[in-house]
Write a protein that holds these residues in place. Structure first.
Motif, mmCIF file in Angstrom:
data_model
loop_
_atom_site.group_PDB
_atom_site.id
_atom_site.type_symbol
_atom_site.label_atom_id
_atom_site.label_comp_id
_atom_site.label_asym_id
_atom_site.label_seq_id
_atom_site.Cartn_x
_atom_site.Cartn_y
_atom_site.Cartn_z
ATOM 1 N N SER A 175 37.745 84.631 45.428
ATOM 2 C CA SER A 175 36.417 85.124 46.461
ATOM 3 C C SER A 175 36.947 84.956 47.736
ATOM 4 O O SER A 175 36.322 85.924 48.597
ATOM 5 N N ALA A 176 37.812 84.114 48.450
ATOM 6 C CA ALA A 176 38.080 83.968 49.695
ATOM 7 C C ALA A 176 38.650 85.129 50.262
ATOM 8 O O ALA A 176 38.405 85.561 51.298
ATOM 9 N N ARG A 177 39.856 85.865 49.372
ATOM 10 C CA ARG A 177 40.448 86.821 49.879
ATOM 11 C C ARG A 177 39.887 88.041 49.428
ATOM 12 O O ARG A 177 39.689 89.149 50.521
ATOM 13 N N VAL A 178 38.932 88.159 48.622
ATOM 14 C CA VAL A 178 37.979 89.410 48.562
ATOM 15 C C VAL A 178 37.019 89.544 49.749
ATOM 16 O O VAL A 178 36.850 90.395 50.275
ATOM 17 N N TRP A 179 36.150 88.313 50.113
ATOM 18 C CA TRP A 179 35.414 88.213 51.160
ATOM 19 C C TRP A 179 36.126 88.566 52.627
ATOM 20 O O TRP A 179 35.681 89.358 53.063
ATOM 21 N N ASN A 180 37.395 88.173 52.607
ATOM 22 C CA ASN A 180 37.908 88.491 53.867
ATOM 23 C C ASN A 180 38.393 90.230 53.713
ATOM 24 O O ASN A 180 38.482 90.729 55.069
ATOM 25 N N HIS A 181 38.587 90.751 52.693
ATOM 26 C CA HIS A 181 38.882 92.136 52.550
ATOM 27 C C HIS A 181 37.622 92.803 52.923
ATOM 28 O O HIS A 181 37.688 93.968 53.742
ATOM 29 N N TRP A 182 36.355 92.404 52.613
ATOM 30 C CA TRP A 182 35.218 93.098 52.910
ATOM 31 C C TRP A 182 34.877 92.929 54.394
ATOM 32 O O TRP A 182 34.252 93.847 54.884
ATOM 33 N N LEU A 183 35.369 91.850 54.877
ATOM 34 C CA LEU A 183 35.177 91.846 56.404
ATOM 35 C C LEU A 183 36.499 92.193 57.434
ATOM 36 O O LEU A 183 36.238 92.256 58.590
ATOM 37 N N GLY A 184 37.208 93.131 56.644
ATOM 38 C CA GLY A 184 37.979 93.913 57.303
ATOM 39 C C GLY A 184 39.577 93.103 57.542
ATOM 40 O O GLY A 184 40.284 93.443 58.528
ATOM 41 N N GLY A 185 39.694 91.891 57.160
ATOM 42 C CA GLY A 185 40.647 90.932 57.278
ATOM 43 C C GLY A 185 41.948 91.426 56.498
ATOM 44 O O GLY A 185 42.082 92.322 55.673
ATOM 45 N N LYS A 186 43.141 90.648 56.867
ATOM 46 C CA LYS A 186 44.396 91.195 56.092
ATOM 47 C C LYS A 186 45.158 89.833 55.501
ATOM 48 O O LYS A 186 46.004 90.120 54.768
ATOM 49 N N ASP A 187 44.112 88.886 55.023
ATOM 50 C CA ASP A 187 44.675 87.752 54.424
ATOM 51 C C ASP A 187 44.182 87.895 52.928
ATOM 52 O O ASP A 187 43.324 87.187 52.354
ATOM 53 N N ASN A 188 44.591 89.015 52.180
ATOM 54 C CA ASN A 188 44.238 89.342 50.919
ATOM 55 C C ASN A 188 45.496 89.964 50.211
ATOM 56 O O ASN A 188 46.313 90.407 50.913
ATOM 57 N N PHE A 189 45.272 90.175 48.850
ATOM 58 C CA PHE A 189 46.393 90.811 48.064
ATOM 59 C C PHE A 189 45.746 92.038 47.380
ATOM 60 O O PHE A 189 44.534 92.559 47.347
ATOM 61 N N ALA A 190 46.728 92.914 46.786
ATOM 62 C CA ALA A 190 46.315 94.027 46.195
ATOM 63 C C ALA A 190 45.102 93.613 44.855
ATOM 64 O O ALA A 190 44.197 94.686 44.988
ATOM 65 N N ALA A 191 45.307 92.586 44.240
ATOM 66 C CA ALA A 191 44.231 92.235 43.319
ATOM 67 C C ALA A 191 42.816 92.062 43.789
ATOM 68 O O ALA A 191 41.947 92.385 43.324
ATOM 69 N N ASP A 192 42.935 91.476 45.038
ATOM 70 C CA ASP A 192 41.695 91.067 45.752
ATOM 71 C C ASP A 192 41.117 92.523 46.239
ATOM 72 O O ASP A 192 39.641 92.777 46.264
ATOM 73 N N ARG A 193 41.694 93.278 46.755
ATOM 74 C CA ARG A 193 41.290 94.655 47.280
ATOM 75 C C ARG A 193 40.820 95.430 46.045
ATOM 76 O O ARG A 193 39.755 96.049 46.235
ATOM 77 N N GLN A 194 41.402 95.448 44.985
ATOM 78 C CA GLN A 194 41.110 96.213 43.738
ATOM 79 C C GLN A 194 39.644 95.741 43.262
ATOM 80 O O GLN A 194 38.788 96.531 43.358
ATOM 81 N N VAL A 195 39.694 94.489 43.288
ATOM 82 C CA VAL A 195 38.202 94.005 42.277
ATOM 83 C C VAL A 195 37.077 94.280 43.560
ATOM 84 O O VAL A 195 36.073 94.571 43.292
ATOM 85 N N GLY A 196 37.642 93.943 44.922
ATOM 86 C CA GLY A 196 36.422 94.069 46.004
ATOM 87 C C GLY A 196 36.175 95.541 46.016
ATOM 88 O O GLY A 196 34.765 95.580 46.178
ATOM 89 N N ASP A 197 36.976 96.403 46.104
ATOM 90 C CA ASP A 197 36.425 97.667 45.974
ATOM 91 C C ASP A 197 35.670 98.222 44.783
ATOM 92 O O ASP A 197 34.839 98.822 44.955
ATOM 93 N N GLN A 198 36.129 97.628 43.750
ATOM 94 C CA GLN A 198 35.291 97.872 42.317
ATOM 95 C C GLN A 198 33.889 97.476 42.498
ATOM 96 O O GLN A 198 32.912 97.925 42.033
ATOM 97 N N ILE A 199 33.653 96.128 42.913
ATOM 98 C CA ILE A 199 32.287 95.604 43.214
ATOM 99 C C ILE A 199 31.580 96.402 44.133
ATOM 100 O O ILE A 199 30.323 96.607 43.916
ATOM 101 N N LEU A 200 32.221 96.867 45.561
ATOM 102 C CA LEU A 200 31.388 97.501 46.366
ATOM 103 C C LEU A 200 30.911 98.978 45.887
ATOM 104 O O LEU A 200 30.060 99.354 46.544
ATOM 105 N N LYS A 201 31.623 99.587 45.024
ATOM 106 C CA LYS A 201 31.035 100.768 44.278
ATOM 107 C C LYS A 201 29.811 100.323 43.793
ATOM 108 O O LYS A 201 28.915 101.387 43.657
ATOM 109 N N VAL A 202 29.484 99.250 42.949
ATOM 110 C CA VAL A 202 28.318 99.014 42.528
ATOM 111 C C VAL A 202 27.447 98.499 43.373
ATOM 112 O O VAL A 202 26.150 98.659 43.274
#
Length: 282
Positions: free
Chosen positions: A32-59
């Protein structure tokens, strides 16, 4: 799914009680920390965080708005507690990854002598903790690696920096949603409140299904299927019960975008799925 700054205070194995050992960083599992970071435009995240985060944002694309509104609530609440309520001590349980306008920065910009203790057990937060420890010479900042469930450790170590005979602001933003059991969440809050004196305040932010209900339930379902720890939504009524016995500040339990919003804040006319409240211990 809305955690304030991606702050996850339960370990990825989500044990049920007792002191917790910090988990190792697993870049293959969304956190959650890294997914949240991804949503706010941060760089402290991994590919798995971006993948799940983008999937959730589609919903639920409005989760980015929830993140922004939650952050604005943090700033307004801390400024109120410092400038108007006169508090000089903050126990921020659920630090998350440091960004701009962290609790100590907001508080010490009003009163440089403020003392702030951060708590988190996410190992990636620990690697960034030094950014949270740079405060004013007049004040103090500290970081505790601990789990929110282990309130004994949290309180004992916080006492090394904070004076518990004076009012303390308890900041629990975006963390109680990772405590699925209602009774356990209430007990954690009660133990924390019992440790601080009259005049202390409790600030809470928590995701709900009051806005975009169907999308929020689907977002949580997807997170619980792929994320590092399960989370729950709670209603404003459930959140309000945590303030029983406290003086609930106006405007009560509301969307983070609408808690004492200011003209230049995030659009206060639009409700977001993250709700919040602040109460004073009489």
């Amino acid at each position: 799914m809305t955690a304030r700054r991606g702050n996850l205070l339960v370990s990825e194995s989500t044990p049920t009680s007792g002191p917790q050992q910090p988990t190792k960083i697993d870049p293959t599992v969304a956190h959650s920390a890294r997914v949240w970071n991804h949503w706010l435009g941060g760089k402290d995240n991994f590919a798995a965080d971006r993948q799940v985060g983008d999937q959730i944002l589609k919903v639920m694309p409005a989760l980015v708005d929830s993140a922004r509104a939650d952050r604005a609530f943090l700033g307004r609440a801390v400024r109120h507690l410092t400038a108007e309520a006169g508090l000089r001590q903050f126990l921020d349980i659920g630090t998350g990854l440091p960004t701009a306008s962290n609790t100590h920065e907001v508080a010490q910009s009003v009163a440089p002598e403020c003392r702030v203790v951060y708590v988190d057990n996410d190992p990636i937060v620990l690697t960034h903790a030094r950014a949270l420890l740079v405060g004013t010479p007049e004040g103090a900042t500290d970081y505790i690696e601990a789990d929110i469930r282990d309130t004994t450790t949290v309180l004992d170590r916080a006492r090394e920096t904070l004076d518990f005979t004076e009012p303390v602001a308890l900041m629990l933003l975006g963390v109680l949603n990772f405590i699925p059991d209602d009774a356990e969440a209430a007990a954690i809050i009660r133990r924390l409140l019992d440790a601080v004196p009259s005049g202390s305040h409790l600030a809470v932010a928590h995701p709900t299904a009051e806005v975009h209900a169907e999308a929020m339930h689907e977002a949580v379902r997807q997170w619980n299927a792929a994320g590092s720890a399960p989370m729950v939504l709670r209603s404003p009524t459930q959140i309000s019960r945590w303030f029983d016995g406290l003086d609930l500040l106006e405007p009560g339990v509301v969307s983070c975008s609408q808690w004492r919003a200011e003209p230049d804040d995030f659009d206060a006319q639009e409700q977001v799925s993250q709700f919040c409240a602040v109460g004073r211990k009489p």
